[in-house]
Enzyme design. Structure first.
Site, short mmCIF file in Angstrom:
data_model
loop_
_atom_site.label_atom_id
_atom_site.label_comp_id
_atom_site.label_asym_id
_atom_site.label_seq_id
_atom_site.Cartn_x
_atom_site.Cartn_y
_atom_site.Cartn_z
N VAL A 95 -2.40 1.29 4.50
CA VAL A 95 -2.77 0.68 5.15
C VAL A 95 -3.51 -0.24 4.40
CG1 VAL A 95 -4.47 -0.07 6.55
CG2 VAL A 95 -2.97 1.74 7.41
N LYS A 96 -3.92 -1.52 3.85
CA LYS A 96 -5.08 -2.41 3.32
C LYS A 96 -5.70 -3.33 4.15
CE LYS A 96 -2.61 -5.25 -0.61
NZ LYS A 96 -2.27 -6.66 -1.14
N ILE A 97 -6.86 -2.74 3.27
CA ILE A 97 -8.46 -3.11 4.05
C ILE A 97 -9.15 -3.80 2.86
CG2 ILE A 97 -10.78 -1.65 4.68
CD1 ILE A 97 -8.39 -0.59 6.40
#
Ligand code: G3P
Length: 214
Positions: free
Chosen positions: A82-84
């Site tokens: 998951v890209k944050i």
């Protein structure tokens, strides 16, 4: 160094997979929007096609929104990362996602200081955007070198994923520094592969062989 493809396009992924060079994929909202259609269907197809990690990015900008989205995105497959975004709320979400063992890629990283914070909080990857820095006459690769030194000094497990790549020199410099991963546009893979002396040399070998057979 692992090679990820920076795209949401399935044809590009298939091409690079066939070459045997597809270690993973990174997407972002811009890349997903270019493909059109239903993003959920696209994300599911990408996760199925790619054997390695697939980065999918959250849209929310609060800790709560990001955690909720992260749980949803993680359900697309075991290979989801998951890209944050590298903002304060993102850092808050990161800590909890690390505890929940959801893999993360902290994106929009433009300084070694930002990378240090993400590594301290247990990010799986940090993505320094080298090309966008170069465009502003800041040397993006210098920052990657500093990140490598810092992470090695403290034995941080966070992987350096060089992003916003514009040309093959970014690839060579990243490999010389010892970046863990580089994410490439399809065009850069082609540029790395091609050399006029290879093409000229092969044409000459084949012409000589044909003349010899007559
Ligand atoms: O996917 C993140 C990053 O690689 C984006 O690059 O080309 O939009 O600067 P770019």
């Amino acid at each position: 160094m692992q090679f990820f493809l920076d795209t949401a396009n399935l044809d590009e992924m298939r091409e690079v997979k066939e070459l045997g060079l597809l270690d993973g994929v990174t997407t972002n909202p811009t890349l997903m929007s270019r493909e059109g259609g239903d993003w959920r269907e696209q994300a599911a197809l990408i996760c199925e096609l790619v054997d390695g990690p697939v980065s999918l990015e959250v849209i929310g900008t609060t800790r709560e929104e990001m955690i909720k989205e992260a749980k949803d995105l993680a359900s697309f497959g075991d290979n989801v990362v998951v890209k944050i975004p590298m903002i304060a709320e993102g850092l808050k979400a990161l800590k909890e996602l690390h505890e929940r063992e959801i893999k993360t890629n902290v994106t929009l990283v433009f300084s070694p200081g930002q990378a240090l914070l993400a590594a301290k909080l247990g990010a799986t990857y940090v993505s320094p955007f080298v090309g966008r820095l170069d465009a502003l006459t800041h040397n993006g690769i210098e920052g990657v070198d500093q990140m490598r030194t810092m992470f090695d000094n403290y034995d941080y497990k966070t992987k350096i994923l060089v992003a916003s790549v514009r040309h093959p020199m970014h690839v060579l410099d990243s490999a010389l520094i010892g970046a863990d991963v580089i994410t490439l546009p399809y065009s850069t893979i082609t540029q790395l592969m091609k050399h006029p002396l290879t093409d000229n040399g092969l044409a000459a070998f084949l012409a000589d062989w044909e003349a010899f057979q007559k």
